[in-house]
Every structure is written in structure tokens, then in C-alpha cells.
Design an enzyme around this catalytic site. Structure first.
Site, short mmCIF file in Angstrom:
data_model
loop_
_atom_site.label_atom_id
_atom_site.label_comp_id
_atom_site.label_asym_id
_atom_site.label_seq_id
_atom_site.Cartn_x
_atom_site.Cartn_y
_atom_site.Cartn_z
N ARG A 98 0.82 -1.24 -0.12
CA ARG A 98 0.00 0.02 0.14
C ARG A 98 1.00 1.32 -0.06
NH1 ARG A 98 -0.99 4.89 2.43
NH2 ARG A 98 -0.36 4.09 4.33
N ASP A 99 1.35 1.48 1.08
CA ASP A 99 2.47 2.78 1.10
C ASP A 99 3.41 2.70 0.31
OD1 ASP A 99 3.30 5.19 1.89
OD2 ASP A 99 3.26 4.64 3.97
N HIS A 130 4.55 4.92 13.02
CA HIS A 130 4.68 4.41 11.39
C HIS A 130 5.86 5.60 10.99
CE1 HIS A 130 3.19 4.09 7.15
NE2 HIS A 130 4.00 5.22 7.08
N HIS A 132 8.96 7.45 8.33
CA HIS A 132 9.70 7.52 7.31
C HIS A 132 11.05 7.87 7.33
CE1 HIS A 132 5.87 7.64 4.29
NE2 HIS A 132 5.43 7.59 5.38
N CYS A 158 4.27 9.94 0.53
CA CYS A 158 2.89 10.45 0.83
C CYS A 158 2.89 11.40 -0.61
CB CYS A 158 2.65 11.16 2.09
SG CYS A 158 0.62 11.87 2.04
N ASN A 168 9.43 4.62 3.42
CA ASN A 168 9.23 4.35 4.96
C ASN A 168 10.67 3.63 5.51
OD1 ASN A 168 6.01 4.02 5.20
ND2 ASN A 168 6.43 3.47 3.32
#
Length: 319
Positions: free
Chosen positions: A20-21, A211, A213, A244, A253
Site C-alpha cells: 500500500r504505502d 509509522h 519515514h 505520501c 518508509n
């Protein structure tokens, strides 16, 4: 000689967010390639994977195939598959596709919230109760991810009390867990300790994850700081993929393989096989078609001990 040994949890649960990310800012890849990556991730031993996102395909074209991805996840029943949503409609689509565990994102920064989902923080918070009701009626779970928990690309530092208020409201309205997101990769360990402590003191009975980055190279240090503060749930992305699309400057990430390497070295159990994560990173690099940012992946894995019988070149050259 005394040794500093902070108290760490025995086990940390890693959620793999690469599908996903990790892919949301990439050019769309074929469904077959995406499933090849998911299969490689499933083989690593990870037990929680964020598989996709049910958001507007116009906003995030790389994840326009969310329902097709969800349709095959039953091949791996041992994994807790989840999807990110940003609206009630997204939650309805995810549940209709068979995904029962959802992450709903709320940006603690009003400016980023408007850039990300087209509404302010208060309006986003106001949807938690309805989404939680839908999810719980389907025997699922809802985690609220608080984005820009430390800093906003448009407004600067996010006040701690604002993050605490957003998380407390989400819990009151039915969130089962909270995740604090360093959306643009600007925080540092001391700030991690302080915010995690503040949120945990305000809501002591809820699971708090994190979470991070790695935009400024502090992501893995922040992950360790979070674990030191009692966090036992961390997100990571294979190969360090991600970012993002609505936060200028937000890069990948923290890499799953680097997080596993760190925690294994600290004696913290993750149940994730580091060699298989590196194999999954190789798949990721091939299907997306460009080099990965992960330092561990580029180094080729864990350090290899030198053969003591091998001669060492001790020649010293003046520079």
C-alpha cells in the site's frame, strides 16, 4: 564495566505496508506483478500486511486495483490483511471486497488534512464513529492512523496537545487501536518518546503503534525510540519503498529488512525471516523498475564475518 541495557519488549509486531504505502507513489504496475510481490511478502513470516487502499483511483492510480487485490488475499489465511481508507465510502468498498481490518487516516494538521482528503481534521474525526460502526458490524477492527503527528509540511510542528486530542476522540468514537505517523520523516527519538508517552498517559488502555519515514535518515532510530517507549507495533515497507503523494518531500518508509535487523540484534522477536525479506525486496526492485533506498538491501544483508585465516592488507597510504 557497566552496560547500558534499556528495557525492551520481548516481541514486536511488524505490519508490512509495502503493497500500500510502498506502491502508492509509484507508477501503476500490473496486477500480476503486484501479486508476485505480495506472495514474496507473505513468505517472510510477517503476520500483518496492509495490502492496498480503497481511495479515489484518480488521486492514487497505483492502487486503483484494490478490489482485485483483495479478491486473492484468502490464499494466505494466516495473515491479517488490512486496507487503508479515507472516507465512509472507502470503508464500505473495502468491506464489500472482503477486507475486515481497516486503517482510517486522520491528519492532525488541518492544512495537510485538506490537502490529503479535502476536509479538515475535525470533519475527518467526525467520521470515526460511522466507520467504526460499519467495521464492527462486519466483525472487523478499526485502527486510526494519526498522520503528521509530529510535523506538517505546510504548518510546521504539530502541537502535542492536538495529537492527544485527536487520538482520544478517535478512541471515544470506536477506534480499536491508534498509530502515530511521522508522515514527512522529520521527528527524532526524544520527540518520539515525548509524544508516545503523552498519548499513552491520556489513553492507557489502547494499543499505540508507530509509522516512520526515513526522509532525513532518522527513521530506524525513531523506531528504536518508540520500542523503548513501550510501542510493540511498527509499520515498515520492504526495501524502504513509499511516501505520501500529498506531502511534499515525504520519501520512503523505514525498510522492513532494516527494522528486522535492528530488532533481532536487540533480542526482540519479530517472527520475520530477514533473508526472505531481502528476497521480497529483490522482487520489489524488479517489478517497480528502479533501485530501492534500503541501505541493508544495497549492502547485501547482514555483515559477513571475516575469515581469520585471510591475510589483511595493512598497507597505509597517505592521502
Amino acid at each position: 564495566m557497566p552496560v547500558f541495557a534499556p528495557v525492551l519488549p520481548a516481541r514486536v509486531s511488524i505490519r508490512e505496508v509495502g503493497p500500500r504505502d510502498g506502491l502508492q507513489i509509484e507508477e501503476p504496475i500490473a496486477l500480476g506483478h503486484k501479486l508476485e510481490l505480495i506472495e514474496a511478502i507473505a513468505a517472510t513470516g510477517v503476520r500483518r500486511v496492509e495490502a492496498t487502499s480503497f481511495v479515489s483511483p484518480r488521486a492514487v492510480p497505483a492502487l486503483a486495483d484494490a478490489a482485485d487485490v483483495a479478491a486473492v488475499l484468502g490464499r494466505w489465511p494466516e495473515i491479517r490483511w488490512s486496507a487503508l481508507v479515507a472516507s465512509v465510502r472507502g470503508a464500505q468498498r473495502a468491506l464489500a471486497a472482503g477486507v475486515r481490518h481497516l486503517e482510517y487516516v486522520i491528519s492532525a494538521s488541518d492544512l495537510h488534512s485538506r490537502a490529503n482528503v479535502g476536509r479538515g481534521t475535525a470533519d475527518s474525526s467526525g467520521l470515526v464513529a460511522e466507520i467504526a460502526h460499519l467495521v464492527h458490524a462486519a466483525d472487523g477492527s478499526l485502527e486510526v492512523i494519526v498522520g503528521t503527528a509530529w510535523d506538517c509540511p505546510f504548518a510546521g510542528p504539530t502541537p502535542e496537545e492536538r495529537v492527544v486530542a485527536v487520538t482520544a476522540a478517535a478512541i471515544r468514537h470506536g477506534a480499536d487501536a491508534i498509530c502515530l505517523g511521522d508522515t514527512i520523516g522529520t521527528t527524532t527519538p526524544r520527540r518520539v518518546w515525548e509524544l508516545v508517552d503523552a498519548v499513552r498517559r491520556a489513553s492507557p488502555d489502547i494499543d499505540v503503534g508507530a509509522h516512520f519515514h526515513n526522509t532525513r535518515g532518522t527513521g530506524i532510530a525513531n523506531a528504536l525510540a518508540a520500542v523503548q517507549a513501550g510501542v510493540t507495533s511498527l509499520d515498515a515497507s520492504v526495501g524502504g519503498l513509499g511516501g505520501c503523494p500529498f506531502a511534499p518531500g515525504a520519501s520512503g518508509n523505514i525498510a522492513t529488512e532494516e527494522l528486522v535487523y535492528l530488532l533481532d540484534g536487540c533480542g526482540v522477536v519479530t517472527d520475520v525471516d530477514p533473508d526472505r525479506v531481502l528476497a521480497a525486496a529483490a522482487v520489489a526492485e524488479r517489478v517497480i523498475g528502479h533501485p530501492l533506498p534500503s541501505s541493508l538491501y544495497r549492502a547485501g544483508g547482514a555483515a559477513v564475518p571475516l575469515d581469520p585465516a585471510r591475510p589483511v592488507d595493512s598497507t597505509h597510504k597517505e592521502m
